[in-house]
Scaffold this motif. Structure first.
Motif, PDB file in Angstrom:
ATOM      1  N   GLN A  32      -4.307   2.067 -10.004  1.00  0.00           N
ATOM      2  CA  GLN A  32      -3.932   2.563  -8.733  1.00  0.00           C
ATOM      3  C   GLN A  32      -5.063   3.340  -8.464  1.00  0.00           C
ATOM      4  OE1 GLN A  32      -0.668   5.554  -8.411  1.00  0.00           O
ATOM      5  NE2 GLN A  32      -0.472   4.931  -6.368  1.00  0.00           N
ATOM      6  N   TYR A  33      -5.733   3.095  -7.167  1.00  0.00           N
ATOM      7  CA  TYR A  33      -6.813   3.928  -6.809  1.00  0.00           C
ATOM      8  C   TYR A  33      -6.255   4.737  -5.585  1.00  0.00           C
ATOM      9  CZ  TYR A  33      -9.829   0.511  -8.928  1.00  0.00           C
ATOM     10  OH  TYR A  33     -10.108  -0.458  -9.876  1.00  0.00           O
ATOM     11  N   PRO A  76       1.004  -1.403   0.093  1.00  0.00           N
ATOM     12  CA  PRO A  76       0.169   0.096   0.018  1.00  0.00           C
ATOM     13  C   PRO A  76       0.618   1.302   0.050  1.00  0.00           C
ATOM     14  CG  PRO A  76       0.168  -0.816   2.165  1.00  0.00           C
ATOM     15  CD  PRO A  76       0.623  -1.942   1.165  1.00  0.00           C
ATOM     16  N   ASN A 101      -4.830   6.851  -3.019  1.00  0.00           N
ATOM     17  CA  ASN A 101      -4.063   6.421  -1.633  1.00  0.00           C
ATOM     18  C   ASN A 101      -3.764   4.898  -1.436  1.00  0.00           C
ATOM     19  OD1 ASN A 101      -4.039   9.075  -0.464  1.00  0.00           O
ATOM     20  ND2 ASN A 101      -6.186   9.073  -0.076  1.00  0.00           N
ATOM     21  N   ARG A 102      -3.892   4.309  -2.435  1.00  0.00           N
ATOM     22  CA  ARG A 102      -3.664   2.679  -2.556  1.00  0.00           C
ATOM     23  C   ARG A 102      -2.693   2.294  -3.242  1.00  0.00           C
ATOM     24  NH1 ARG A 102      -8.880   0.367  -2.043  1.00  0.00           N
ATOM     25  NH2 ARG A 102      -7.754  -1.761  -2.134  1.00  0.00           N
ATOM     26  N   GLN A 111      -2.074  -2.098  -8.218  1.00  0.00           N
ATOM     27  CA  GLN A 111      -2.861  -3.398  -8.330  1.00  0.00           C
ATOM     28  C   GLN A 111      -2.678  -4.091  -9.970  1.00  0.00           C
ATOM     29  OE1 GLN A 111      -7.024  -3.782  -6.954  1.00  0.00           O
ATOM     30  NE2 GLN A 111      -6.633  -2.333  -5.639  1.00  0.00           N
TER      31      GLN A 111
END
Lengths: 114, 116
Positions: free
Chosen positions: B38-39, A107, B41-42, B45
């Protein structure tokens, strides 16, 4: 499924301080990568480790160092922090098999240098 | 030198319409190509990858990408866009170096906005 774990998630430091970012790869993954993503930028490769040995080096400043430990976790050590070091730092890991495998990203740790 | 280009900063699509996010690459040797999303604040993926074989690669969440060697492109596609697809999309190429094929080189990213 287990994912890449990074700690801390957020870090605030003053200029000239030091910081240590930690990364715990997915179990049985043997390669760890570090990337830096500045605001509005694409991720930039810093350094990677394969089986605890440095395998590749990118645009990592000399003020930064990293290592991979016997349990495969990795730490990125940053010294003499500068304002420009403020960024999102990603760790990624990949399973054995090398070239063809995708990297799984954590993250990220958001570092803010004041 | 290895590089990836995403010519569009932003793509706007109406929900239910097909979407395409463009990517072109420049590599020496065989290209190993990836798409990540990318989402806010993530982390990134993984969506899909092309290593060899069929030029049409199917990935997560209904996305697919078409590898075109003659046009050096690897465009990301989806037949019917969802509002939840709105995110930042990165194309990447696995780059060879002294240590092997370790690092990913990313494009600048394309922000996809899907409108209801």
């Amino acid at each position: 499924a287990a994912g890449v774990i990074q700690s801390p998630r957020h870090l605030i430091k003053e200029k000239r301080e030091t910081a240590t970012l930690k990364c715990y790869p997915i179990p049985r993954h043997d390669t760890v990568y570090w990337y830096q993503q500045g605001p509005g930028q694409d991720p930039q490769f810093l350094i990677s480790f394969y089986e605890k040995m440095q395998s590749d080096k990118g645009s990592i400043p000399d003020r930064f160092s990293a290592q991979q430990f016997s349990d495969y976790h990795s730490e990125l050590n940053m010294s003499s922090l500068e304002l420009g070091d403020s960024a999102l730092y990603f760790c990624a890991s990949s399973p054995p098999g090398g070239t063809y495998n995708e990297q799984f990203f954590g993250p990220g740790t958001r570092l803010t240098v004041l | 030198a290895q590089s990836v280009a995403q010519p569009e900063d932003q793509v706007n699509v109406a929900e239910g319409n097909p979407l395409t996010v463009k990517c072109t690459y420049s590599v020496s040797g065989n290209p190993y190509l990836f798409w990540y999303v990318q989402y806010p604040n993530r982390g990134l993926q993984f969506l899909l990858k092309y290593i060899t074989g069929d030029n049409l690669v199917k990935g997560s969440y209904g996305f697919e990408a078409e590898f075109n060697k003659s046009q050096t492109s690897f465009h990301l596609k989806k037949p019917s866009a969802l509002v939840s697809d709105s995110a930042l999309y990165f194309c990447a190429v696995r780059a060879p170096s002294a240590g092997g094929y370790n690092k990913l080189i990313f494009g600048a990213g394309t922000r996809l906005a899907v409108h209801p």
